[in-house]
Design an enzyme around this catalytic site. Structure first.
Site, PDB file in Angstrom:
ATOM      1  N   THR A  32      80.469 -90.156  46.005  1.00 29.54           N
ATOM      2  CA  THR A  32      81.399 -90.400  44.898  1.00 29.54           C
ATOM      3  C   THR A  32      81.544 -89.177  44.013  1.00 29.54           C
ATOM      4  OG1 THR A  32      80.992 -92.752  44.936  1.00 29.54           O
ATOM      5  CG2 THR A  32      81.718 -91.866  42.850  1.00 29.54           C
ATOM      6  N   TYR A  46      88.112 -96.091  45.791  1.00 29.72           N
ATOM      7  CA  TYR A  46      88.472 -94.673  45.984  1.00 29.72           C
ATOM      8  C   TYR A  46      87.854 -94.168  47.283  1.00 29.72           C
ATOM      9  CZ  TYR A  46      83.725 -94.418  44.407  1.00 29.72           C
ATOM     10  OH  TYR A  46      82.377 -94.618  44.313  1.00 29.72           O
ATOM     11  N   THR A 112      75.448 -91.979  46.252  1.00 33.83           N
ATOM     12  CA  THR A 112      74.291 -92.662  45.665  1.00 33.83           C
ATOM     13  C   THR A 112      73.768 -93.798  46.553  1.00 33.83           C
ATOM     14  OG1 THR A 112      75.707 -94.170  44.417  1.00 33.83           O
ATOM     15  CG2 THR A 112      75.022 -92.148  43.300  1.00 33.83           C
ATOM     16  N   ASP A 113      74.630 -94.297  47.468  1.00 32.97           N
ATOM     17  CA  ASP A 113      74.240 -95.492  48.236  1.00 32.97           C
ATOM     18  C   ASP A 113      72.960 -95.291  49.049  1.00 32.97           C
ATOM     19  OD1 ASP A 113      76.430 -96.720  47.201  1.00 32.97           O
ATOM     20  OD2 ASP A 113      77.521 -96.954  49.090  1.00 32.97           O
ATOM     21  N   LYS A 185      68.203 -97.272  44.239  1.00 31.06           N
ATOM     22  CA  LYS A 185      69.447 -97.701  43.578  1.00 31.06           C
ATOM     23  C   LYS A 185      69.337 -99.200  43.285  1.00 31.06           C
ATOM     24  CE  LYS A 185      74.458 -97.464  43.897  1.00 31.06           C
ATOM     25  NZ  LYS A 185      75.639 -96.948  44.582  1.00 31.06           N
ATOM     26  N   GLU A 308      43.359-110.439  60.157  1.00 29.73           N
ATOM     27  CA  GLU A 308      43.961-110.857  61.424  1.00 29.73           C
ATOM     28  C   GLU A 308      45.231-110.041  61.730  1.00 29.73           C
ATOM     29  OE1 GLU A 308      45.253-114.886  61.555  1.00 29.73           O
ATOM     30  OE2 GLU A 308      45.206-114.935  63.736  1.00 29.73           O
TER      31      GLU A 308
HETATM   32  C1  SIN Z   1      78.404 -93.318  45.598  1.00 31.46           C
HETATM   33  O1  SIN Z   1      78.263 -92.142  45.839  1.00 31.46           O
HETATM   34  O2  SIN Z   1      78.136 -93.772  44.451  1.00 31.46           O
HETATM   35  C2  SIN Z   1      78.898 -94.353  46.584  1.00 31.46           C
HETATM   36  C3  SIN Z   1      79.413 -93.792  47.839  1.00 31.46           C
HETATM   37  C4  SIN Z   1      78.399 -93.030  48.616  1.00 31.46           C
HETATM   38  O3  SIN Z   1      77.223 -93.370  48.597  1.00 31.46           O
HETATM   39  O4  SIN Z   1      78.807 -92.081  49.309  1.00 31.46           O
END
Ligand code: SIN
Length: 349
Positions: A32, A46, A112-113, A185, A308
Site C-alpha cells: 500500500t 486501490y 503490511t499484510d 498485524k 505424551e
Molecule cells: C498493505 O500494504 O497495507 C496492504 C496490501 C499489502 O499488504 O500489500
C-alpha cells in the site's frame, strides 16, 4: 579568487557531510505504501504495488538530511502475493549489500499484510549486525493523510541510528519500533495496526529521533544458523486451522499429498487440536515424513506440550503465531527433520 576559494570550501564541506552520513539502501517490494487509488479519499479498493521506488524516495526529500539514499526495486506486489522466490531474492540481495563496506543499513518497503512473515524470515537469514528495517503504510500513496512518507522517513532514521545495530530485523511503523519475531498485524484497516502481543514494542521514533526501551532476547540475524545461500526453493509447510465441528483429515491429507514437509496447527486456546484431526496427525507423525508444530490461533502466549505429545513427535511453536511458526519450520527443515532438533530451534529463535 575569493569566490573560487569559497566555492571549493563549500564543495569540500558538503562532500565531508555526505561522507559523515550513513549510506542506506531502500529495497522496494510493493504494498500500500506504493499503492494508488482513484480518489484521495479512498483507503480501500486501490491497487497496492503501483508506484516505483523513485516516486517513494522523491516524495520524502527530507530523507537526504538523514542519509545518502539509493533505491532498488526488488518486486512491486501486493504482499498477500508474497512468495518464496521474492523472499530468497530479497534475503540474498540484503546479505550482498550488507557485506559491503559502503552500505550501513537497509530499509525495505513492504505491504503490511504479510510484513510480519517477511520480517521474521529476514531476521533468521540475514547474517549481519547492521540495521535492517521494514516499513509500509495502511493508506495508499495517493490518500489524504497518507502514512507512507512519515513511515519511510522514520524507517530511514532508524536504519541510520548508531544504536540500531545488533538488534535483529525491525519494523518501523506508526512512530513505533517492533522486533521482527514479535510484530503482528492486528487490525484490517487502522493505521495503529501493528502490535507485539507477547513483548510490546522496542521503542519509538519521535521527530526523527530514535528511542529504544526493549530488546528481544531471542537469537537473530548474525547469531542464526540459517542461510539461504544457493537455495532455489524452501521446504513446503502449510497451516491447518482448528475450529468447532472440525476434525476431518481432508485438509491435512491434501497438504501432505501436495508435498508438505511440515504442518503448523493453528489450534484453539493453548494449541488444542480437535480429537479427530489429532488422531490423523499422530498417524502422520508415525510415518516420520512430516513435522507437526502446535501453535495457537489466539495470537499470544506459549503453547505447552504434554509428555505424551512430545513422545508422539509434536513440536511446540513456543509463543510464535502460526504464520511465524511456519517460517521457522520451513527454515528448520532446510537443516533437519528430527523433531528434537526442530524443537530446539523453536526454543532459541
Ligand atoms: C498493505 O500494504 O497495507 C496492504 C496490501 C499489502 O499488504 O500489500
Amino acid at each position: 579568487m575569493k569566490k573560487l576559494v569559497f566555492g571549493v570550501l563549500v564543495m569540500l564541506v558538503s562532500s565531508v557531510m555526505a561522507f559523515a552520513k550513513p549510506n542506506i539502501v531502500i529495497l522496494a517490494t510493493g504494498g500500500t505504501i506504493a499503492g494508488e487509488a482513484k480518489s484521495d479519499l479512498a483507503t480501500t479498493g486501490y491497487k497496492a504495488g503501483s508506484v516505483g521506488i523513485e516516486v517513494l524516495i522523491n516524495a520524502v526529500p527530507e530523507l537526504k538530511n538523514l542519509a545518502n539514499i539509493s533505491g532498488e526495486q526488488i518486486a512491486n506486489i501486493d504482499s498477500s502475493n508474497m512468495s518464496d522466490e521474492v523472499w530468497l531474492t530479497l534475503a540474498n540481495r540484503i546479505n550482498e549489500l550488507l557485506d559491503r563496506g559502503d552500505v550501513d543499513g537497509i530499509v525495505i518497503t513492504h505491504g503490511t499484510d504479510t510484513m510480519e512473515e517477511t520480517a521474521y524470515f529476514l531476521n533468521l537469514v540475514v547474517s549481519s549486525a547492521k540495521p535492517v528495517v521494514l516499513t509500509g503504510a495502511m493508506r495508499p500513496a495517493t490518500a489524504m493523510s497518507a502514512d507512507g512518507p512519515k513511515n519511510l522517513y522514520n524507517a530511514v532514521a532508524l536504519a541510520s541510528d548508531k544504536n540500531a545495530k545488533n538488534k535483529g530485523v525491525m519494523v518501523a511503523i506508526n512512530d513505533k519500533i517492533y522486533p521482527a519475531r514479535e510484530v503482528s498485524k492486528t487490525h484490517t484497516l487502522n493505521v495503529e495496526t501493528f502490535k507485539a502481543p507477547n513483548s510490546g514494542e522496542m521503542g519509538y521514533i519521535i521527530d526523527g529521533k530514535v528511542f529504544f526501551y526493549n530488546v528481544s532476547l531471542k537469537l537473530n540475524s548474525k547469531d542464526s544458523p540459517f542461510s539461504v545461500k544457493g537455495l532455489k526453493s524452501l521446504p513446503k509447510v502449510d497451516i491447518l486451522y482448528t475450529y468447532s465441528q472440525d476434525g476431518s483429515k481432508v485438509a491435512a491429507e491434501a497438504f501432505v499429498k501436495a508435498g508438505a514437509k511440515g504442518l503448523v496447527v493453528a489450534g484453539s486456546g493453548a494449541g488444542s487440536i480437535h480429537q479427530n484431526q489429532k488422531e490423523y496427525l499422530i498417524e502422520l507423525l508415525k510415518s516420520k515424513k512430516v513435522a507437526v508444530v502446535k501453535s495457537s490461533r489466539v495470537g499470544a502466549g506459549l503453547v505447552p506440550l504434554s509428555d505424551e505429545e512430545i513422545k508422539q513427535g509434536f513440536i511446540s511453536a513456543n509463543n510464535l503465531n502460526p504464520q511465524k511458526a511456519r517460517v521457522l519450520l520451513m527454515l528448520a527443515l532446510t537443516k533437519t527433520s528430527d523433531p528434537k532438533k526442530i524443537a530446539e530451534y523453536f526454543d532459541k529463535y
